[in-house]
Design an enzyme around this catalytic site. Structure first.
Site, PDB file in Angstrom:
ATOM      1  N   TYR B 441      32.806  63.015 -50.102  1.00 36.62           N
ATOM      2  CA  TYR B 441      32.250  62.294 -51.267  1.00 36.62           C
ATOM      3  C   TYR B 441      32.505  60.793 -51.200  1.00 36.62           C
ATOM      4  O   TYR B 441      33.184  60.312 -50.324  1.00 36.62           O
ATOM      5  CB  TYR B 441      32.658  62.908 -52.592  1.00 36.62           C
ATOM      6  CG  TYR B 441      34.122  62.978 -53.006  1.00 36.62           C
ATOM      7  CD1 TYR B 441      35.115  62.185 -52.463  1.00 36.62           C
ATOM      8  CD2 TYR B 441      34.481  63.879 -54.015  1.00 36.62           C
ATOM      9  CE1 TYR B 441      36.410  62.279 -52.917  1.00 36.62           C
ATOM     10  CE2 TYR B 441      35.792  63.976 -54.474  1.00 36.62           C
ATOM     11  CZ  TYR B 441      36.758  63.167 -53.916  1.00 36.62           C
ATOM     12  OH  TYR B 441      38.037  63.254 -54.362  1.00 36.62           O
ATOM     13  N   GLU B 442      31.871  60.096 -52.127  1.00 36.65           N
ATOM     14  CA  GLU B 442      31.971  58.627 -52.185  1.00 36.65           C
ATOM     15  C   GLU B 442      31.481  58.000 -50.879  1.00 36.65           C
ATOM     16  O   GLU B 442      32.010  56.987 -50.422  1.00 36.65           O
ATOM     17  CB  GLU B 442      33.436  58.253 -52.474  1.00 36.65           C
ATOM     18  CG  GLU B 442      33.634  56.942 -53.183  1.00 36.65           C
ATOM     19  CD  GLU B 442      33.166  56.958 -54.624  1.00 36.65           C
ATOM     20  OE1 GLU B 442      33.138  58.028 -55.270  1.00 36.65           O
ATOM     21  OE2 GLU B 442      32.795  55.882 -55.122  1.00 36.65           O
TER      22      GLU B 442
END
Lengths: 596, 596
Positions: B441-442
């Site tokens: 993620y991110e």
């Protein structure tokens, strides 16, 4: 998520084209009487159907359901009982078993392919036939004729299943300190008492009986590993006529909650004076166990390949279908909102790394299986001993390297999926959770590395290693004039030399300092594995190159290009590994406990 | 399983002794007015109590319970509501927030340490304050004064929480193709309609209101990433007087079943004409998002360190206590059945590898946080721009390298436990499952590597890289006469030169062929990260060496010996990475789709 399909094309390529297994089989009379190329091919075809058609569809849901423990009984996920019946009906547990007792007598080179498919399709389930086959092997090699006649004919078909009971709460790697004891009875049987943990498929509802092979200590047994004996302890006692008698006094106390392979039961087994029978000689139980270990350990390595192949199949499909961003060199699919992610070099790097490990690993496990067949079936003593030495050397590499790279490959496959890789319904995360155990059980990978570096290399002054080096060297020598191979021979030779140098220096250093073995071991195993896979990729090139031209399927040319990637991108890691090993044990041993 | 304890001794060492953060703070007037060394230390102490005393004890059981979805409502595991109240009472969400609206104005160098403790103790929970702090940052940087006044004073304390709504089912990395749209109303608000997925803590029962920052497209917005705007969409509309009004028309459609961080809710959010307000300028939403990305991405890297630290603490304790086999050099503990496994070189290798990443990584994240503080607070333009360039360059390295090594470290920590590592009750397997998401993620780590290699290195012809190289070079130059450091300066310089060479060659090659960026990117990021950590370890040696003599705790001498291990065993990997990169993109791009 793509449904797993048995990679039959690749398996046949390795078996027939890279290794020409039929010629090996023909050279081993005991193998030749049971198998010919047509039979082998039919077996592969059928195994593929079971893997893709029966086992793979159960894999996801079974992971969600898990096994359930209730008052000592273990119930399996939906569909497992029926799938197990399919295995029973095909007699698959006995594929490599002794024909005298109902086994099919197939060579490991073929059995290994069956194993890969089963484990790739459904690892939690696949452990059941795997453990049964392992128990059969130990029993066949060490049991009395009476024990074999009584148990093998029910184990090979799988009417009864097998389990291996080694670990205790305080004794895992160090089996010398187990506490389970066996007291002799007057009738030649023993009463076995103790607690075993981590017993895979120790209890379940798929078979009529479960035959435990249990490590225990006789009264007055010597301390340590030389005081361990092996016992056969059935869940239900077996009457003289072969029918099932009373329930033996052993019970499953609980099953573990685990990270993965949740659809398999990992049992705590309590033996409370359970009746058992000695397998092999007193106090030689560990040796008996190790007979089957080489088979089982290769099987665990194959689990690593199976999971990685499953992950690769899905990741490849996803990379071809997922539309996201544009290619670095400009729009590829004008009519779509974005290009498929396979246009990106880094996505290709991920898939190629997986292929490098999976396809090279499949060749390597087949190579090791060849030596297992030679070790077991060669009639010439020298040839057989050569096989045994190669098996001894290569088995820890196959177990640890293929499972370490199995995790790497599954983590990469998950990464290809981005956020979806973390979500259960897509299946990639299950493969990561499942494959993780393969690095731990059947001898943790650090222990494999110690076995390789200590017992298999240092202990014989590098003699086994020389046999491997000669095999690779002979291949290099024989192919100097092969134009397709030439670009690979030099880096292969360099890698082999690097490995030989390190081997020599560790053998020397460890004479002075026993810590040098453990300080080098894991990096050495990686270096060995990468070199072995380079050899495999060279052999793949050798087999594929003549057929690549005019091949419109892309199969052969794909092999050549993946080999190029392996040599460009994956093999260079050997340079760093060798450099790290050369620094020796000093920086590891310098710290006191407080300094950690 | 050891209970996680905040590693305050190590954190203080890095903050005060390695980096002398108080001197940095004193040089930044806006920071100096909010923090002094005593305040900072009290904050660390208190954060450590919350991490070890409140959050860590909830971690295991919350993983078992998970979040529950029911008719759009999400209930959190036992204890989470109370723990969240502790965060609210301490105002921890606003630790780094703008004092004008109730934030505490603490520098990132300090906030980063708080983050590590929270994330190490309980990552699933830690995402709630992390997301809220991120939303505050975006709002503070880009929102109108009115929006800031209305929302920040409730977000900083955490009475309301924040969520970031970016991803859609067909649009993850490629946000340019999102479909969520925003229609303007007459009163200046917008109606937002669309579906977002993977929204961390998008719905829950811990805060009174949830403020979503949503990427959406205005009518007639340009195609692609330049047509995206950012909207604030609250769960409950907020009245003029600040009280909560009616429920907005957005709802959580479901929560995902995930591999890890199961105690956090990962939501599908459906916006059905929900009222929202524009944050920043129309069509500049992505830029606004990226303002906070540097902060968030470092925060994710810190999650990698936090999880690895937790794993290390347990593995170290286990290695000191688990008795199994004897030391290679002979019996160490005569009165026990076996020696603790820490006597084995390979177990030490595992622990030292973890320490190399965790302790080096902690220093690196603090180093990056320093540059974030300079970029945000320096009053001198040149100094600030220098900080901005360093942040731009180092952020993708911190995010990807620290999370990749975070997984590596947790896998190693699990391996130290043998079979118990796979069992849930021991906790190690949860850390592996939890930390895995940080690589995804991110911005998935492959995307971070492209950002580094493409935007941060190639796009400016290596100018940002030069700044980093100058910093390392200056350190080497300044310490030529430091006897303790001397053995490390040469390999550090060699590694830096290797990185510089590769940087130059990729900058050149990519001018001809855009695929060279993606072909080099991931290996380049690893090479960069290993070199940066070598720099960190050299700085650790610099700080520890003068204090090591006469230190009976083993703290400082342990640092020196771990540095030795890092340089002997971990840094050599850079050699292979450089060699792989030099082979270029050819072997990746050669395959057709069929050939994969």
């Amino acid at each position: 998520m793509a449904d797993y399909q048995a990679p039959l094309r690749d398996i046949r390529f390795v078996l027939n084209e890279v290794f020409d297994a039929p010629t090996l089989w023909a050279s081993l009379p005991k193998v030749a009487e049971n198998v010919d190329p047509e039979t082998a091919d039919a077996i592969l075809e059928e195994a593929g159907k079971i893997a893709g058609g029966v086992l793979a569809p159960l894999n996801r849901e079974a992971d969600e359901q898990g096994c359930k423990w209730n008052e000592g009984e273990v119930s399996t996920p939906e569909g497992f009982r029926e799938a197990y019946q399919t295995i029973v009906e095909g007699g698959w547990n006995g594929l490599g078993g002794n024909p005298e007792f109902g086994g099919m007598g197939m060579p490991k080179t073929l059995v290994a392919q069956f194993e890969e498919m089963i484990q790739g399709a459904n690892m939690a389930f696949g452990l059941a036939p795997m453990l049964t086959a392992g128990a059969c092997l130990a029993l066949d090699a060490h049991g009395s004729q009476a024990l074999k006649e009584k148990y093998l004919p029910n184990l090979y078909p799988g009417t009864w299943s097998g389990a291996m009971d080694l670990t205790e709460p305080h004794a895992g790697t160090d089996l010398g300190i187990i506490r389970t004891r066996a007291e002799p009875n007057d009738d030649g049987s023993y009463n076995v008492t103790g607690t075993k943990i981590f017993i895979t498929w120790g209890e379940h509802d798929m078979a009529e009986n479960i035959i435990h092979l249990v490590l225990a200590k006789l009264p007055d047994a010597p301390k340590g590993p030389k005081g361990i004996s092996l016992f056969l302890v059935p869940k239900f006692l077996v009457n003289e006529d072969g029918s099932l008698g009373e329930r033996n006094t052993l019970a499953c106390g609980s099953i573990e909650k685990k990270m993965g392979i949740k659809a398999s039961a990992t049992c705590v087994m309590n033996f409370d004076g359970a009746r058992g029978w000695l397998v092999g000689e007193p106090n030689k139980g560990l040796a008996a166990m190790f007979t089957m270990m080489n088979y089982e350990r290769l099987g665990v390595g194959i689990q690593g390949i199976g999971a990685a192949e499953a992950s690769l199949q899905s990741a490849r499909e996803y990379a071809l279908e997922r539309l996201q961003s544009r290619a670095p060199t400009g729009v590829q699919e004008q009519d779509k909102a974005a290009d498929p992610i396979i246009v990106h070099p880094d996505v290709r790097r991920m898939l190629l790394t997986m292929k490098g490990y999976v396809e090279g690993g499949r060749a390597f496990s087949t190579y090791v299986a060849q030596w297992l067949d030679v070790a077991k079936y060669a009639e010439d003593d020298e040839r057989r001993q050569h096989g045994e030495a190669m098996v001894a050397l290569l088995t820890p590499v196959a177990k640890a390297f293929l499972t370490d790279r199995g995790l790497d490959a599954c983590v990469i496959g998950q990464q290809v999926f981005g956020g979806h890789g973390f979500i259960r319904e897509w299946g990639q995360e299950q493969l990561v959770r499942d494959v993780r155990i393969t690095q731990i059980y059947e001898g943790a990978n650090g222990i494999q590395a110690l076995d390789l570096m200590g017992r298999k290399v240092v202990a014989n002054g590098g003699r086994f290693f020389e046999l491997f080096a000669e095999d690779v060297g002979a291949f290099i020598e024989a192919n100097q004039n092969d134009a397709a191979l030439r670009p690979y021979l030099e880096p292969l030779a360099a890698s082999l030399e690097r490995l030989a140098d390190v081997t020599e220096s560790v053998v020397e250093a460890s004479a002075e300092n026993p810590n040098e073995v453990g300080a080098a071991s894991v990096d050495y195993l990686d270096l060995f594995g990468l070199t072995a896979l380079a050899y495999m990729w060279a052999r793949i090139v050798k087999a594929a190159a003549p057929k690549a031209e005019g091949d419109t399927s892309g199969f052969y040319s794909g092999k050549l290009k993946t080999a190029r990637f392996y040599f460009d991108r994956m093999l260079p890691k050997t340079v760093s590994l060798a450099e790290g090993i050369r620094s020796g044990s000093a920086s590891m041993m310098a710290l006191t406990a407080e300094e950690f």
